[in-house]
Design an enzyme around this catalytic site. Sequence first.
Site, mmCIF file in Angstrom:
data_model
loop_
_atom_site.group_PDB
_atom_site.id
_atom_site.type_symbol
_atom_site.label_atom_id
_atom_site.label_comp_id
_atom_site.label_asym_id
_atom_site.label_seq_id
_atom_site.Cartn_x
_atom_site.Cartn_y
_atom_site.Cartn_z
ATOM 1 N N LYS A 124 0.867 -1.184 0.000
ATOM 2 C CA LYS A 124 0.000 0.000 0.000
ATOM 3 C C LYS A 124 0.895 1.222 0.000
ATOM 4 O O LYS A 124 2.050 1.155 0.422
ATOM 5 C CB LYS A 124 -0.887 0.012 1.243
ATOM 6 C CG LYS A 124 -2.134 0.866 1.090
ATOM 7 C CD LYS A 124 -3.225 0.161 0.311
ATOM 8 C CE LYS A 124 -4.358 1.100 -0.032
ATOM 9 N NZ LYS A 124 -5.481 0.390 -0.669
ATOM 10 N N ASP A 164 -6.951 4.329 -4.827
ATOM 11 C CA ASP A 164 -7.635 4.177 -3.531
ATOM 12 C C ASP A 164 -8.267 5.546 -3.268
ATOM 13 O O ASP A 164 -8.498 6.314 -4.216
ATOM 14 C CB ASP A 164 -6.635 3.784 -2.429
ATOM 15 C CG ASP A 164 -7.327 3.348 -1.135
ATOM 16 O OD1 ASP A 164 -7.790 2.200 -1.070
ATOM 17 O OD2 ASP A 164 -7.427 4.157 -0.189
ATOM 18 N N GLY A 235 -20.309 7.164 1.626
ATOM 19 C CA GLY A 235 -19.340 7.653 0.641
ATOM 20 C C GLY A 235 -20.018 7.859 -0.699
ATOM 21 O O GLY A 235 -21.187 7.480 -0.905
ATOM 22 N N PHE A 236 -19.324 8.533 -1.578
ATOM 23 C CA PHE A 236 -19.692 8.467 -2.994
ATOM 24 C C PHE A 236 -18.406 8.622 -3.786
ATOM 25 O O PHE A 236 -18.107 9.679 -4.337
ATOM 26 C CB PHE A 236 -20.731 9.517 -3.421
ATOM 27 C CG PHE A 236 -21.143 9.273 -4.865
ATOM 28 C CD1 PHE A 236 -22.042 8.263 -5.157
ATOM 29 C CD2 PHE A 236 -20.570 9.968 -5.909
ATOM 30 C CE1 PHE A 236 -22.371 7.971 -6.471
ATOM 31 C CE2 PHE A 236 -20.891 9.674 -7.229
ATOM 32 C CZ PHE A 236 -21.796 8.678 -7.508
ATOM 33 N N ASN A 238 -15.088 5.989 -5.806
ATOM 34 C CA ASN A 238 -14.898 4.889 -6.759
ATOM 35 C C ASN A 238 -15.716 3.659 -6.369
ATOM 36 O O ASN A 238 -16.323 3.010 -7.218
ATOM 37 C CB ASN A 238 -13.416 4.476 -6.776
ATOM 38 C CG ASN A 238 -12.504 5.628 -7.153
ATOM 39 O OD1 ASN A 238 -12.790 6.370 -8.086
ATOM 40 N ND2 ASN A 238 -11.415 5.800 -6.417
ATOM 41 N N ALA A 240 -18.295 3.318 -3.877
ATOM 42 C CA ALA A 240 -19.736 3.517 -3.668
ATOM 43 C C ALA A 240 -20.477 3.585 -5.003
ATOM 44 O O ALA A 240 -21.550 2.986 -5.171
ATOM 45 C CB ALA A 240 -19.959 4.804 -2.868
HETATM 46 P P1 NDP Z 1 -12.789 7.744 -3.055
HETATM 47 O O1 NDP Z 1 -11.846 8.812 -2.670
HETATM 48 O O2 NDP Z 1 -13.162 7.588 -4.479
HETATM 49 O O3 NDP Z 1 -14.132 7.882 -2.208
HETATM 50 C C1 NDP Z 1 -14.143 7.930 -0.804
HETATM 51 C C2 NDP Z 1 -15.504 8.440 -0.388
HETATM 52 O O4 NDP Z 1 -15.602 8.429 1.023
HETATM 53 C C3 NDP Z 1 -15.772 9.868 -0.821
HETATM 54 O O5 NDP Z 1 -17.132 10.021 -1.063
HETATM 55 C C4 NDP Z 1 -15.313 10.665 0.400
HETATM 56 O O6 NDP Z 1 -15.957 11.908 0.484
HETATM 57 C C5 NDP Z 1 -15.778 9.764 1.517
HETATM 58 N N1 NDP Z 1 -14.947 9.925 2.700
HETATM 59 C C6 NDP Z 1 -13.577 9.978 2.765
HETATM 60 N N2 NDP Z 1 -13.188 10.158 4.030
HETATM 61 C C7 NDP Z 1 -14.319 10.196 4.767
HETATM 62 C C8 NDP Z 1 -14.580 10.362 6.142
HETATM 63 N N3 NDP Z 1 -13.584 10.517 7.024
HETATM 64 N N4 NDP Z 1 -15.861 10.351 6.551
HETATM 65 C C9 NDP Z 1 -16.886 10.182 5.664
HETATM 66 N N5 NDP Z 1 -16.684 10.041 4.357
HETATM 67 C C10 NDP Z 1 -15.433 10.044 3.915
HETATM 68 O O7 NDP Z 1 -12.175 6.371 -2.483
HETATM 69 P P2 NDP Z 1 -12.530 4.890 -2.883
HETATM 70 O O8 NDP Z 1 -13.967 4.789 -3.233
HETATM 71 O O9 NDP Z 1 -11.512 4.413 -3.832
HETATM 72 O O10 NDP Z 1 -12.251 4.144 -1.526
HETATM 73 C C11 NDP Z 1 -13.245 4.020 -0.504
HETATM 74 C C12 NDP Z 1 -12.879 2.876 0.431
HETATM 75 O O11 NDP Z 1 -12.811 1.653 -0.336
HETATM 76 C C13 NDP Z 1 -11.513 3.005 1.108
HETATM 77 O O12 NDP Z 1 -11.598 2.379 2.379
HETATM 78 C C14 NDP Z 1 -10.602 2.179 0.202
HETATM 79 O O13 NDP Z 1 -9.457 1.730 0.872
HETATM 80 C C15 NDP Z 1 -11.550 1.041 -0.153
HETATM 81 N N6 NDP Z 1 -11.200 0.303 -1.362
HETATM 82 C C16 NDP Z 1 -11.052 0.939 -2.573
HETATM 83 C C17 NDP Z 1 -10.789 0.208 -3.696
HETATM 84 C C18 NDP Z 1 -10.755 0.827 -5.053
HETATM 85 O O14 NDP Z 1 -10.733 0.060 -6.026
HETATM 86 N N7 NDP Z 1 -10.789 2.126 -5.186
HETATM 87 C C19 NDP Z 1 -10.537 -1.237 -3.621
HETATM 88 C C20 NDP Z 1 -10.812 -1.820 -2.338
HETATM 89 C C21 NDP Z 1 -11.102 -1.055 -1.253
HETATM 90 P P3 NDP Z 1 -15.229 13.197 -0.157
HETATM 91 O O15 NDP Z 1 -14.866 12.832 -1.585
HETATM 92 O O16 NDP Z 1 -16.270 14.245 -0.068
HETATM 93 O O17 NDP Z 1 -14.023 13.435 0.690
#
Ligand code: NDP
Length: 445
Positions: A124, A164, A235-236, A238, A240
């Site tokens: 990571k 991520d 979340g919204f 990648n 969500a």
């Molecule tokens: P993104 O940055 O695309 O999305 C993250 C989302 O969560 C955004 O909507 C963000 O809001 C919100 N968010 C971030 N921090 C907080 C917080 N402290 N409280 C509430 N909401 C929050 O990331 P990903 O979708 O890529 O990743 C989301 C999760 O999935 C992580 O845990 C990641 O490790 C995991 N993951 C991701 C993978 C991938 O393929 N991308 C694969 C496997 C796991 P805002 O944008 O407004 O900050």
Amino acid sequence: MNVDKLLIDLEKKHPGELEYIQAVREVLESIEEVYNQNPQFESAGIIERLIEPDRVLIFKVPWVDDQGQAHVNIGYRVQFNNAIGPYKGGMRFHPSVTLSILKFLGFDQIFKNSLTTLPMGGAKGGSDFNPKGKSNAEIMRFCQSFMLEIWKLIGADVDIPAGDIGVGGKEIGYMFGMYKKLTNEHNGVMTGKGRNWGGSLIRPEATGYGTVFFAQEMLKTRGESLMGKIVTVSGFGNVAWGAIKKATELGARVVTISGPDGYIYDPDGITGEKIDYLLELRASNQDIAKPYSFEFPDSQFHEGKRPWEVKCDIALPCATQNELNEGDARMLVANGCKCVAEGANMPSTPEALEVFLDNRMLYGPGKAANAGGVATSGLEQTQNAMKLSWTAEEVEAKLHLIMVNIHEACVKYGTEPDGYVNYMKGANIAGFMKVANAMLDQGVI
Ligand code: NDP
């Protein structure tokens, strides 16, 4: 193995690394019994070698903003374990990034990647850089500076970073561009690439799709499906986004999304044009929750709150670690939620997990339920190596099969005497056994 002693020693060596210790504790407690049934693990020091990363690179990332002002962020790459394949794991750009968070993510990635059945080790990386509110030029300069340090450490058969939080197609593109410039090689060193230059169809949606496929498999064990179910999502990003699309396609109604500032409740369901609108907001680096409630007046914005208070059948935490605590878990149970599948990594606190398990819920831990993302990254690497592209249908079919197989592995190792499937235990044991046996085969190194 003495779990308490191992954890005390680890805390002494790495004081204050709370998320890392939390992730290690969860795995050790799950595998303790099977570990102690295999004395060859103990004599080869498997667990002592597994809980420490192979190496960690920490570096400064200087970059210049659009006004000519210089800034410095901290960059990291944690290469945890490469027993079953080259290091593989995403990059996170978020102000909350610390070494502890990246070590927890890298550690969990070992078992997740093992579960996919593909040859990938665990790693990571990331930075405390915040891409939010930055111009494209600023993000590009940051990504280029970041790559100037890590390019020596990575490679298509060595370590393959991906996205991520805060790292999507745009950031991957800027980092890949710099890697290509420095090495003069166009290869599969990163995944999540653009479609026109080596990316895989379905990769952007894959993590969320996989999470929903995993939920579908869990529901099947109780003779149920997603059809007609109410789903809450946090979340919204990648993850969500893909989860909402697939859950809706399979007949569920997704009623929430969230950001750090609060959540949106939309009783009519978040579908079609609403998803497009959200994607537009994200592409322009804007907050999403408040503008959504203005654009779609039937929805409500709940400032400073989390979506777990909304009545639902299925909850999909897709934002970040420790975003669902004991109180939230109790609220989900009281509201009749039967199934939690984690799109995010470690979104539920240890206390919340206890509530899920005590209530015999269908609980799919992140390292199983969100493994579809890295699995599809593995499929991207395969396509790169073969120098061809599969169709969306081919990739989705392979992803679906991988998720079904991960579910089966969890059932195999996690079924308790009363028939309840403890997916967390199952995922940890199944992921661990393969890596531990590979480490045994390869000697003490
Ligand atoms: P993104 O940055 O695309 O999305 C993250 C989302 O969560 C955004 O909507 C963000 O809001 C919100 N968010 C971030 N921090 C907080 C917080 N402290 N409280 C509430 N909401 C929050 O990331 P990903 O979708 O890529 O990743 C989301 C999760 O999935 C992580 O845990 C990641 O490790 C995991 N993951 C991701 C993978 C991938 O393929 N991308 C694969 C496997 C796991 P805002 O944008 O407004 O900050």
